[in-house]
Scaffold this active site. Structure first.
Site, PDB file in Angstrom:
ATOM      1  N   SER A  51       0.827  -1.201   0.000  1.00 16.80           N
ATOM      2  CA  SER A  51       0.000   0.000   0.000  1.00 16.80           C
ATOM      3  C   SER A  51       0.862   1.252   0.000  1.00 16.80           C
ATOM      4  CB  SER A  51      -0.916  -0.006   1.239  1.00 16.80           C
ATOM      5  OG  SER A  51      -1.655   1.175   1.348  1.00 16.80           O
ATOM      6  N   SER A 106      -6.063  13.071  -2.472  1.00 18.57           N
ATOM      7  CA  SER A 106      -6.798  14.310  -2.241  1.00 18.57           C
ATOM      8  C   SER A 106      -6.105  15.246  -1.266  1.00 18.57           C
ATOM      9  CB  SER A 106      -8.200  13.986  -1.717  1.00 18.57           C
ATOM     10  OG  SER A 106      -8.138  13.297  -0.484  1.00 18.57           O
ATOM     11  N   HIS A 129     -11.289  10.313  -6.322  1.00 12.22           N
ATOM     12  CA  HIS A 129     -11.177  11.714  -6.707  1.00 12.22           C
ATOM     13  C   HIS A 129     -10.804  11.906  -8.175  1.00 12.22           C
ATOM     14  CE1 HIS A 129     -11.487  13.690  -2.723  1.00 12.22           C
ATOM     15  NE2 HIS A 129     -11.064  12.510  -2.305  1.00 12.22           N
ATOM     16  N   THR A 157     -15.918   6.422  -6.370  1.00  3.46           N
ATOM     17  CA  THR A 157     -17.116   6.865  -5.672  1.00  3.46           C
ATOM     18  C   THR A 157     -17.921   7.781  -6.588  1.00  3.46           C
ATOM     19  OG1 THR A 157     -16.029   8.799  -4.687  1.00  3.46           O
ATOM     20  CG2 THR A 157     -15.966   6.750  -3.435  1.00  3.46           C
ATOM     21  N   LYS A 195     -18.201  12.648  -5.760  1.00  7.99           N
ATOM     22  CA  LYS A 195     -17.420  13.810  -6.189  1.00  7.99           C
ATOM     23  C   LYS A 195     -17.902  14.310  -7.548  1.00  7.99           C
ATOM     24  CE  LYS A 195     -14.671  12.286  -2.780  1.00  7.99           C
ATOM     25  NZ  LYS A 195     -14.936  11.104  -1.954  1.00  7.99           N
TER      26      LYS A 195
END
Length: 674
Positions: free
Chosen positions: A314, A375, A403, A432, A435
């Site tokens: 990650s 972000s 984003h 998502t 936004k």
């Protein structure tokens, strides 16, 4: 450090309305005069107040007579509504989506493959800035602990929640809650402001004050409308009128407002299946799974992808939802330095050669998780380099595009579109709808076998709430608007297409066009037959304009701030522009000075623990709804406040404000800014 909160008395900075004209004849005469002046000038003036609400065609410092036409909103505020010139007819509300007809204020967000993928170097401030920042925190810590020490002994009633009493332990530890009580409380008036209305180009703030140093906030009953650079409304779909709004209204009439529980507790609506199919087509993937919450999309899907014996690699700045999902999975996790491909490759060599801890057996699978756009930093993932590593080391790739989807790329398809990478070479795409699409929820996209497996083993399908029909309609309408809609052949020349789509519930029997290749248009058959499809949505002109306006605004503000001398993080094409403040006291002052200007500007200040302790910042969240004049206003305000707060510590060549405004188009189109 502490600044007395604002009193409930009316602000002297409140913008005054312009008196109305007495007759319709004088009103039409003013429109004609302004139209003639706009054509005579042959362009848009350098700067105009962002909340003058004049379009980029009619805006002029001498056109204040056009501010007479006022109408009351449901929020009780009165603000001017300026008519466009005879050459432009806008279908949007200017306070929600700024009128701009100047095609020079456009740019295409796209990576140039002839140039290497370079990160944006992060600048360090002078040592005296860091020194004063550390001293500020040290003073707050010292005086805070002294106040706790004496307060527990002299004001027991005020510290009851930190003391053991009646055989119960303290509800909170004074050490654990120290940051919240002694630092955040001092600047709490900058956070969690209540708002009302549409969070578009402008937004309405409910005024409040505190009689007890921010322990409680009391509404004063007033409202303030200001320029909104605090919402993730990237493409400006937060509107009270337009194609998306019409689709939502029609959906409410047919399905109602609320969801009916989890997807397994009730029958799946046709909208759910259509939305998932449309999302897959939009992304260029085989299939997609939608969820009612963006955070839950990551935290419930990652445990279904990896488990004990697997390894997750990650990025160190990945979102909390990713971290939470990895912890729930039970998989091992290693982190690499943010966006550093050398660090990633060195880690891959190590984990592949060493295998699992203790047993050194090969990993069941290796999953690399990155974000498309970070972000808090405004940086873009170096996708071409990651794809080269993927071919070499054979790992699975998971990209969180919360984003970047809709906000990047010439077609709005995210980082794959921006870098011209085939999306099917990426194993899992997550994003998502909160936004760019102006809705709620999230999605996972991949190959069909993977998505079918996640429908069974992912917790979001079994236990999460189903998405409400109006939200699904907003997702489908905004996504179809970005794609453009291909109508059946027999209907292309039909003037009654709008009436047919609005009022016909029957399935169209006309043979549709062949499914377009990625990233092509959406077929009309992919959408509900009752969904309104305006002409601008069908031909994609509206969304092309939005994408290009957003790209222009982001590059203009980012490069303009750097030319003024500020230290900013992130990529030029990032719609989130972080401006470094460093000192904790400057966060509060910057936010308040922006909020109390003659043209109020509402910003987001971010501090620890969302960022490292000494890199506090303000984030400008840009939108396609902003005009060039809005960005000019932000630059002017930042320039004045930056001089007062000593924020201009960046390196490189500096330009004066007026030169930046005058050479905006040239600045945006430069390959590199010296």
């Amino acid at each position: 450090m502490a600044i007395q909160p604002a009193s409930p008395t009316p602000s002297i900075f409140r913008k005054k309305s312009t008196p109305t004209l007495s007759t319709a004849a004088s009103y039409l005469s003013a429109v004609s005069e302004a139209d003639a002046r706009a054509r005579a000038h042959g362009g848009t003036p350098n700067s105009t107040p962002a909340l003058s609400l004049s379009s980029s065609v009619t805006s002029s410092s001498e056109d204040t007579v056009l501010h007479e036409k006022e109408e009351s909103n449901d929020d009780g505020l009165v603000y001017p509504k300026v008519p466009p010139t005879s050459e432009q007819v806008f279908t949007t509300v200017h306070t929600e989506f700024g009128h701009c007809a100047n095609d020079t204020y456009r740019y295409t967000s796209q990576y140039n493959p002839t140039r290497p993928v370079k990160g944006v170097p992060e600048q360090d401030p002078p040592y005296y800035i860091l020194l004063t920042t550390y001293i500020s925190y040290l003073l707050v810590i010292c005086f805070g602990h002294l106040r706790d020490f004496f307060g527990k002994r002299l004001k027991v009633a005020d510290y009851r929640h930190l003391l053991a009493h009646d055989g119960f332990a303290a509800l909170n530890s004074d050490f654990d809650s120290f940051y919240t009580r002694r630092l955040k409380l001092r600047i709490d008036d900058c956070f969690s402001h209540p708002v009302t209305g549409v969070p578009g180009r402008t937004i309405v703030l409910l005024d409040r004050y505190s009689p007890n140093y921010n322990k409680t906030m009391v509404p004063s009953g007033g409202k303030t409308r200001g320029l909104n650079v605090s919402s993730y409304n990237y493409l400006g779909f937060a509107q009270s009128k337009g194609g998306c709004t019409d689709a939502d209204v029609e959906s409410i009439k047919r399905y109602g407002l609320s969801a009916c529980g989890s997807r397994r507790e009730c029958a799946t609506l046709d909208l759910h299946l259509q939305a998932e199919a449309l999302v897959a087509r939009f992304l260029g993937m085989e299939d997609a799974l939608i969820s009612s919450m963006g955070f839950a999309t990551n935290s419930t899907v990652i445990p279904a992808l990896v488990s004990k014996g697997c390894l997750v690699i990650s990025d160190e700045l990945n979102h909390a939802s990713i971290r939470f999902g990895v912890r729930l999975s039970g998989a091992n996790v290693r982190m690499f330095k943010h966006n550093d491909m050398k660090s990633l490759e060195a880690l891959l060599r190590e984990v592949i050669s060493q295998g699992q801890p203790k047993t050194h057996r090969p990993w069941k699978k290796i999953l690399v998780i990155v974000e498309g756009l970070y972000s808090m930093e405004g940086t873009l993932v170096k996708l071409p380099e990651i794809m080269e590593l993927k071919k070499k080391y054979k790992f699975y790739l998971f990209i969180d595009e919360a984003h970047s989807i809709g906000a990047l790329g010439p077609h709005g398809r995210g980082v794959c579109d921006y870098y011209n990478v085939n999306p099917r070479t990426v194993d899992i795409l997550m994003g998502t709808f909160t936004k760019s699409f102006g809705a709620a929820g999230g999605y996972i996209a991949g190959n069909r076998d993977l998505i079918n497996r996640l429908r069974l083993s992912g917790h979001s399908g079994a236990y999460a709430e189903a998405m409400a029909p109006p939200i699904l309609s907003q997702v489908m309408a905004s996504m179809a608007s970005i794609m453009g809609i291909t109508l059946p052949r027999a209907e292309k020349s039909s003037p009654s297409r709008g009436l047919l789509v609005r009022h016909s519930d029957s399935t169209l029997t006309i043979t549709p066009e062949e499914p377009p290749a990625y990233p092509g248009n959406a077929l009309a058959s992919w959408l509900p037959p009752w969904m309104p499809t305006p002409e601008s949505m069908c031909d994609g002109s509206d969304s092309r304009m939005r994408l290009r306006r957003l790209a222009f605004n982001t590059r203009y503000l980012n490069r303009g701030l750097r030319k003024l001398g500020f230290i900013t993080y992130g990529h030029d094409d990032s719609p989130v522009v972080p401006l470094l403040l460093f000192n904790p006291g400057k966060m509060a002052v910057f936010s308040r000075m922006m909020r109390t200007r003659a043209t109020p500007i509402f910003v987001v200040v971010v501090a620890y623990p969302a960022t490292p302790l000494v890199t506090s910042r303000v984030r400008f969240c840009l939108s396609a709804s902003h005009t060039k004049e809005d960005i000019d206003t932000i630059l002017q305000a930042s320039d004045e406040i930056g001089d007062i707060l000593d924020l201009k510590q960046g390196l490189g060549e500096r330009w004066p404000l007026q030169e930046i405004i005058a050479r905006a188009v040239e600045l945006v189109n430069m390959e590199e800014v010296p």
